[in-house]
Write a protein that holds these residues in place. Structure first.
Motif, PDB file in Angstrom:
ATOM      1  N   HIS A   1       0.841  -1.194   0.000  1.00 59.09           N
ATOM      2  CA  HIS A   1       0.000   0.000   0.000  1.00 59.09           C
ATOM      3  C   HIS A   1       0.880   1.250   0.000  1.00 59.09           C
ATOM      4  O   HIS A   1       2.043   1.221   0.408  1.00 59.09           O
ATOM      5  CB  HIS A   1      -0.909   0.023   1.225  1.00 59.09           C
ATOM      6  N   PHE A   2       0.283   2.351  -0.420  1.00 61.43           N
ATOM      7  CA  PHE A   2       0.992   3.632  -0.438  1.00 61.43           C
ATOM      8  C   PHE A   2       1.173   4.150   0.992  1.00 61.43           C
ATOM      9  O   PHE A   2       0.257   4.093   1.814  1.00 61.43           O
ATOM     10  CB  PHE A   2       0.209   4.658  -1.265  1.00 61.43           C
ATOM     11  N   ILE A   3       2.379   4.666   1.287  1.00 64.16           N
ATOM     12  CA  ILE A   3       2.677   5.255   2.590  1.00 64.16           C
ATOM     13  C   ILE A   3       3.039   6.725   2.379  1.00 64.16           C
ATOM     14  O   ILE A   3       4.065   7.028   1.767  1.00 64.16           O
ATOM     15  CB  ILE A   3       3.839   4.522   3.281  1.00 64.16           C
ATOM     16  N   PRO A   4       2.224   7.658   2.857  1.00 61.04           N
ATOM     17  CA  PRO A   4       2.540   9.088   2.699  1.00 61.04           C
ATOM     18  C   PRO A   4       3.877   9.447   3.355  1.00 61.04           C
ATOM     19  O   PRO A   4       4.255   8.860   4.381  1.00 61.04           O
ATOM     20  CB  PRO A   4       1.374   9.789   3.416  1.00 61.04           C
ATOM     21  N   ALA A   5       4.573  10.409   2.792  1.00 58.23           N
ATOM     22  CA  ALA A   5       5.892  10.800   3.308  1.00 58.23           C
ATOM     23  C   ALA A   5       5.810  11.300   4.744  1.00 58.23           C
ATOM     24  O   ALA A   5       6.763  11.146   5.515  1.00 58.23           O
ATOM     25  CB  ALA A   5       6.487  11.883   2.409  1.00 58.23           C
ATOM     26  N   ALA A   6       4.676  11.860   5.126  1.00 66.29           N
ATOM     27  CA  ALA A   6       4.534  12.390   6.483  1.00 66.29           C
ATOM     28  C   ALA A   6       4.641  11.291   7.541  1.00 66.29           C
ATOM     29  O   ALA A   6       5.057  11.555   8.674  1.00 66.29           O
ATOM     30  CB  ALA A   6       3.202  13.114   6.630  1.00 66.29           C
ATOM     31  N   VAL A   7       4.269  10.072   7.184  1.00 64.88           N
ATOM     32  CA  VAL A   7       4.374   8.964   8.136  1.00 64.88           C
ATOM     33  C   VAL A   7       5.833   8.740   8.520  1.00 64.88           C
ATOM     34  O   VAL A   7       6.176   8.658   9.710  1.00 64.88           O
ATOM     35  CB  VAL A   7       3.764   7.670   7.552  1.00 64.88           C
ATOM     36  N   ASP A   8       6.701   8.668   7.535  1.00 66.04           N
ATOM     37  CA  ASP A   8       8.131   8.482   7.805  1.00 66.04           C
ATOM     38  C   ASP A   8       8.715   9.686   8.541  1.00 66.04           C
ATOM     39  O   ASP A   8       9.537   9.535   9.445  1.00 66.04           O
ATOM     40  CB  ASP A   8       8.895   8.269   6.497  1.00 66.04           C
TER      41      ASP A   8
ATOM     42  N   ARG B   1       2.946   4.751  13.538  1.00 70.68           N
ATOM     43  CA  ARG B   1       2.846   4.875  12.081  1.00 70.68           C
ATOM     44  C   ARG B   1       1.403   4.670  11.629  1.00 70.68           C
ATOM     45  O   ARG B   1       0.906   5.396  10.755  1.00 70.68           O
ATOM     46  CB  ARG B   1       3.782   3.879  11.400  1.00 70.68           C
ATOM     47  N   ALA B   2       0.733   3.678  12.214  1.00 69.91           N
ATOM     48  CA  ALA B   2      -0.666   3.434  11.858  1.00 69.91           C
ATOM     49  C   ALA B   2      -1.539   4.624  12.247  1.00 69.91           C
ATOM     50  O   ALA B   2      -2.466   5.000  11.512  1.00 69.91           O
ATOM     51  CB  ALA B   2      -1.165   2.164  12.543  1.00 69.91           C
ATOM     52  N   THR B   3      -1.248   5.226  13.400  1.00 70.78           N
ATOM     53  CA  THR B   3      -2.005   6.383  13.870  1.00 70.78           C
ATOM     54  C   THR B   3      -1.851   7.565  12.916  1.00 70.78           C
ATOM     55  O   THR B   3      -2.839   8.219  12.541  1.00 70.78           O
ATOM     56  CB  THR B   3      -1.535   6.790  15.279  1.00 70.78           C
ATOM     57  N   VAL B   4      -0.626   7.842  12.520  1.00 76.81           N
ATOM     58  CA  VAL B   4      -0.372   8.940  11.584  1.00 76.81           C
ATOM     59  C   VAL B   4      -1.058   8.658  10.246  1.00 76.81           C
ATOM     60  O   VAL B   4      -1.707   9.535   9.653  1.00 76.81           O
ATOM     61  CB  VAL B   4       1.145   9.152  11.383  1.00 76.81           C
ATOM     62  N   HIS B   5      -0.930   7.434   9.781  1.00 77.96           N
ATOM     63  CA  HIS B   5      -1.503   7.042   8.490  1.00 77.96           C
ATOM     64  C   HIS B   5      -3.026   7.223   8.492  1.00 77.96           C
ATOM     65  O   HIS B   5      -3.593   7.826   7.568  1.00 77.96           O
ATOM     66  CB  HIS B   5      -1.134   5.587   8.200  1.00 77.96           C
ATOM     67  N   LEU B   6      -3.693   6.698   9.536  1.00 70.56           N
ATOM     68  CA  LEU B   6      -5.144   6.818   9.616  1.00 70.56           C
ATOM     69  C   LEU B   6      -5.574   8.271   9.760  1.00 70.56           C
ATOM     70  O   LEU B   6      -6.589   8.695   9.198  1.00 70.56           O
ATOM     71  CB  LEU B   6      -5.672   5.994  10.791  1.00 70.56           C
ATOM     72  N   SER B   7      -4.800   9.052  10.508  1.00 71.80           N
ATOM     73  CA  SER B   7      -5.126  10.465  10.683  1.00 71.80           C
ATOM     74  C   SER B   7      -5.043  11.220   9.363  1.00 71.80           C
ATOM     75  O   SER B   7      -5.854  12.115   9.083  1.00 71.80           O
ATOM     76  CB  SER B   7      -4.191  11.102  11.714  1.00 71.80           C
ATOM     77  N   LEU B   8      -4.063  10.877   8.551  1.00 70.40           N
ATOM     78  CA  LEU B   8      -3.912  11.519   7.245  1.00 70.40           C
ATOM     79  C   LEU B   8      -5.030  11.116   6.288  1.00 70.40           C
ATOM     80  O   LEU B   8      -5.539  11.937   5.523  1.00 70.40           O
ATOM     81  CB  LEU B   8      -2.558  11.160   6.636  1.00 70.40           C
ATOM     82  N   LEU B   9      -5.403   9.830   6.322  1.00 69.74           N
ATOM     83  CA  LEU B   9      -6.449   9.350   5.414  1.00 69.74           C
ATOM     84  C   LEU B   9      -7.820   9.885   5.799  1.00 69.74           C
ATOM     85  O   LEU B   9      -8.564  10.410   4.970  1.00 69.74           O
ATOM     86  CB  LEU B   9      -6.487   7.819   5.418  1.00 69.74           C
ATOM     87  N   GLY B  10      -8.166   9.716   7.085  1.00 68.93           N
ATOM     88  CA  GLY B  10      -9.513  10.049   7.514  1.00 68.93           C
ATOM     89  C   GLY B  10     -10.510   9.067   6.919  1.00 68.93           C
ATOM     90  O   GLY B  10     -10.158   8.212   6.093  1.00 68.93           O
ATOM     91  N   PRO B  11     -11.784   9.163   7.301  1.00 67.28           N
ATOM     92  CA  PRO B  11     -12.800   8.235   6.786  1.00 67.28           C
ATOM     93  C   PRO B  11     -12.916   8.246   5.267  1.00 67.28           C
ATOM     94  O   PRO B  11     -13.030   7.188   4.635  1.00 67.28           O
ATOM     95  CB  PRO B  11     -14.091   8.732   7.451  1.00 67.28           C
TER      96      PRO B  11
END
Length: 481
Positions: free
Chosen positions: A94-101, A351-361
């Protein structure tokens, strides 16, 4: 050292690989009252088990040469960076936004460990609380722990949790389309305790509905996966209702991305939900470390393994975070403990927290929609070939099974690798009698022999999918199609 060497000696001084100087070593030996390193080893290691020859290693080299050699060796690996990846089975590209890293690499997070002293761990405890909040919203269940090791161990922890609550019941029911590796872990854990594992055969389309008939008053829990290992969607509400009527708990293995479109476990009557969290902002990394997600109904919280972070206020009225619950019995009761988990994957949970926060529902929904549409397209293009057929009916989220009528899955996937594609997972070794299915309880049904499992995530483009189908169709076959 010489710039060029025409030969590499087979025997070298092991000290040339260590960064300490001779003077450093002399100082250390002097401080402990020893004359040499060999003297220390000879005092501690019996002669019978000592190696009598030098290690067969090349000579030490400078940083430039070492970097070049390690780069050369690393290039021998086929990865999602070097190949177009259609692999799945629990770990996905899956795609991982740069902000996660960027956020996860901050020193205060990257070097964090379990917060035994809550007063100096407010940042980590807040991350845990935010993570747990997101997991409860994602699953529709009341409480989540601060994560577990991975999806497989989380599935087993959920079963042990159910057994500990269901006194007088020792039967665990699952099916042969739940992840084979998860079942393998479960078999290992249940082997030496008073529990019966019943693996019910799925129907011809890979559905677990037949497990309903196996549920009785001895059943502690049922373990289902939705979508299951072969990509099929299950009748979770119906199975959960049957389990509840019999007094058993329902455990669901879910795919976090699937909840962008599918009903949440809690909305279908599931008691405990677990998942592999790798797909939420965590790289494939050749198999780990990964993240075990776990949530349950409120009334089960006292049996939930691991740690639970909570939000409160201090004596000055300021918001703060604490370890609300943790299975302390793991430290004092040992073999009688419900769980012996000692830590959690805080960095991966971050990382999962940041990822979900960036995606949102909406972002999660969009990701799921991309997976569904691209998977449908991949099924369509591969089914046009007379060599391949889709196994199973109905819609797919992001995984499906393809049968190779050319009867050479191993050669087919090797051909794809040679052409820059990780085209799927060979399922034959996982089937009854296969090399990986050492126990019938962990085997896939024999109908999946000469088949491969394909995963299509939002990262795959139409061009890549077309190329995937073209390369597979051009591969030589062992049998006449």
């Amino acid at each position: 050292m010489p710039l060029i060497k025409n030969s590499v000696p087979k025997q070298v001084d092991r000290m040339s690989y260590l960064f300490h100087t001779d003077e450093d070593r002399r100082e250390m030996l002097k401080s402990i009252g020893a004359n040499s390193i060999d003297e220390i080893i000879n005092d501690q290691v019996p002669e019978a088990v000592r190696m009598k020859r030098p290690l067969d290693l090349p000579p030490a080299c400078n940083e430039l040469a070492l970097t070049a050699e390690m780069t050369r060796l690393a290039a021998r690996n086929a990865s999602a960076d070097s190949h177009v990846c259609f692999l799945g089975g629990g770990a996905y590209d899956h795609f991982i936004p740069a902000a996660v890293d960027e956020i996860a690499s901050r020193g205060e997070y990257y070097t964090s460990y379990t917060p035994y002293q809550a007063e100096v761990s407010q940042g980590n405890l807040q991350v845990m609380f935010e993570y747990e909040t997101l997991v409860t919203q994602l699953t529709g269940l009341g409480v989540s722990n601060a994560s577990l090791y991975d999806g497989g161990s989380a599935a087993t922890e959920a079963v042990l949790m159910a057994l500990s609550m269901q006194r007088g019941r020792n039967k665990v029911i699952t099916t042969d389309v739940v992840h084979p590796q998860y079942r393998d872990i479960l078999v290992a854990y249940l082997k030496n305790i008073d529990a019966e594992l019943v693996v019910v055969p799925s129907d011809e389309n890979g559905h677990s509905k037949p497990m309903i008939d196996a549920i009785d008053d001895k059943t502690a829990c049922v373990l289902i996966q939705h979508p299951n290992f072969v990509g099929q969607l299950e009748s979770v509400s119906e199975i959960a209702a049957a389990a509840k009527e019999a007094g058993a708990l329902t455990i669901q293995v879910f795919d976090p991305v699937s909840l962008g479109r599918l009903k949440r476990p809690g909305d279908m009557g599931v008691d405990i939900a677990i998942a592999e969290g790798q797909s939420l902002g965590n790289p494939l990394a050749y198999g780990g470390p990964y993240l075990g997600i776990m949530a349950c109904r409120d009334e089960l919280v006292r049996r939930l393994p691991g740690r639970i972070a909570g939000q409160t206020t201090d004596r000055r009225g300021k918001r703060c975070w604490v370890l609300t619950l943790q299975t302390r019995e793991q430290h004092i009761r040992r073999e009688k403990a419900t769980s012996n988990i000692c830590s959690n994957q805080t960095l991966l949970a971050l990382r999962a927290t940041v990822h979900l926060s960036l995606l949102g529902p909406e972002g999660l929904k969009e990701t799921a929609d991309h997976c569904i549409a691209k998977t449908a397209y991949a099924k369509e293009v591969i089914a046009k070939s007379d060599r391949f057929e889709i196994v199973g009916e109905g819609p797919s989220l992001k995984e499906f099974v393809v049968r190779d009528l050319g009867a050479d899955v191993d050669g087919l996937l090797a051909h794809a690798r040679d052409n820059g594609l990780l085209a799927g997972i060979d399922m034959t070794p996982m089937c009854v009698g296969g090399a990986e299915a050492t126990d019938a309880s962990i085997a896939l049904p024999s109908r999946y022999e000469q088949c491969f499992l394909v995963a299509v995530t939002e990262k795959r483009s139409r061009v890549e999918i077309d190329r995937w189908a073209k390369v597979l169709c051009e591969a030589p076959a062992m049998a006449t199609v």
